[in-house]
Motif scaffolding. Structure first.
Motif, PDB file in Angstrom:
ATOM      1  N   ALA A 223       0.827  -1.206   0.000  1.00 15.72           N
ATOM      2  CA  ALA A 223       0.000   0.000   0.000  1.00 15.72           C
ATOM      3  C   ALA A 223       0.862   1.257   0.000  1.00 15.72           C
ATOM      4  N   ALA A 224       1.899   1.269   0.836  1.00 16.39           N
ATOM      5  CA  ALA A 224       2.760   2.444   0.934  1.00 16.39           C
ATOM      6  C   ALA A 224       3.549   2.665  -0.346  1.00 16.39           C
ATOM      7  N   GLY A 227       1.019   3.727  -3.120  1.00 17.93           N
ATOM      8  CA  GLY A 227       0.177   4.894  -2.901  1.00 17.93           C
ATOM      9  C   GLY A 227      -1.299   4.589  -2.972  1.00 17.93           C
ATOM     10  N   SER A 229      -4.766   2.061  -1.002  1.00 19.22           N
ATOM     11  CA  SER A 229      -5.269   1.358   0.176  1.00 19.22           C
ATOM     12  C   SER A 229      -5.504  -0.100  -0.183  1.00 19.22           C
ATOM     13  N   GLN A 289      -4.962   5.126   1.627  1.00 17.79           N
ATOM     14  CA  GLN A 289      -3.647   4.682   2.060  1.00 17.79           C
ATOM     15  C   GLN A 289      -3.783   3.668   3.189  1.00 17.79           C
TER      16      GLN A 289
END
Length: 306
Positions: A223-224, A227, A229, A289
């Motif tokens: 996810a990080a 970018g 969720s 996110q």
């Protein structure tokens, strides 16, 4: 007369270095590996410390196999073809029975993953095993943590929570039936890196990661990096029948979501791509996110090294 480092290496490990990509193996200052045209090198290293990453009474053969599987799982997560590895072994003493048994586990992993042992090092100290793996990737393809797109579906391979269930059994927190206990212990002692699945996903999956620190933590890395969720439907998370024999549904779900040490793959695929064999859809990529779950349970964040 004390056994020398070089005697130990040649006696127990020198026969494990043959492979199609190996030009020079154990016995010189460096190994020499060969890549095919239009390939890139992928490499990763993992360290296991006694009493931290495996129990002090774990059988040496299982330690050897597990150490290689943990490292090879990183190749699987990238979609890389295994070509070689090195092993750095720190030992309290030169116990030949232990080393012989440990080398058998290494040999089994070499055969399973077609991952020749091409070098390494030995030294004295607290029992620690570091395995560096090397793999080959096409010049234009790799599975990365970045790349997940809104609308993609989220999948995991295999079943989750088995290793955490095994640790609960080993710690006396749960007493499953013998067949269930045997299955869970096998999943902890002998995890299987999904190398073939990773290679099959090249050019199909938009992102991937291996589940070492727990599904929530590792999906959070996707996810990080992407970018986006990651939205997980807890009821879809696959559990083994052995883990399902535990009477408490919340404990099982916590182990599956944050227990770690399963070394399955978490991946994202465009909606039109068929479900890979052995995988289960557990959610979807959405705008936003972090990682979201559809149940109100107090989950831990996953394994923390410090």
């Amino acid at each position: 007369m004390p056994t020398s480092e070089f005697d130990l290496i040649y006696r127990y490990f020198s026969s494990l270095g043959a492979g199609p990509a190996v030009d020079l193996s154990v016995g010189d200052d460096c190994a020499i590996l060969r890549l095919e045209p239009n390939e890139r090198l992928a490499t990763s290293v993992d360290t296991m410390v006694e009493g931290v990453h495996f129990p002090e009474d774990m059988f040496p053969e299982d330690i050897g196999f597990r150490a290689v599987s943990v490292a090879a799982s990183d190749l699987a997560a990238m979609g890389a073809r295994p070509i070689g590895m090195t092993v750095a072994l720190t030992l309290p003493e030169a116990d030949e029975f232990w080393i012989n048994t440990f080398s058998q586990g290494i040999a089994q992993a070499v055969s399973e993953y077609r991952l020749p042992l091409v070098g390494g090092d030995t030294t004295r100290g607290p029992l620690t095993i570091s395995v560096q793996v090397m793999g080959a990737l096409p010049a234009d393809k790799a599975l990365l943590r970045e790349g997940a797109q809104v609308g993609d579906l989220v999948y995991v391979s295999g079943t989750l929570g088995d290793a955490a269930g095994a640790l609960a059994f080993l710690n006396g927190e749960w007493h499953p039936e013998p067949d269930a206990a045997e299955f869970l212990l096998q999943r902890f002692h002998r995890p299987r890196a999904r190398v073939e699945l990773g290679r099959e996903l090249l050019g199909k999956a938009t992102s991937a990661i291996d589940i070492s620190d727990g599904l929530l933590a590792d999906a959070g890395h996707i996810a990080a990096a992407s970018g986006v969720s990651i939205d997980i439907e807890c009821g879809r998370v696959p559990l083994s029948s052995a883990l399902n024999s535990h009477p408490d549904s919340e404990s099982k779900l916590k182990w599956a979501l944050s227990g770690g040490d399963d070394y399955e793959l978490c991946l994202t695929l465009p909606e039109e791509v068929p479900t890979p064999e052995g995988c289960t859809r557990i959610g979807r990529v959405t705008k936003g996110q972090g990682v979201k779950v559809d149940q109100d349970i107090d989950f831990t964040a996953g394994y923390q090294h410090f």
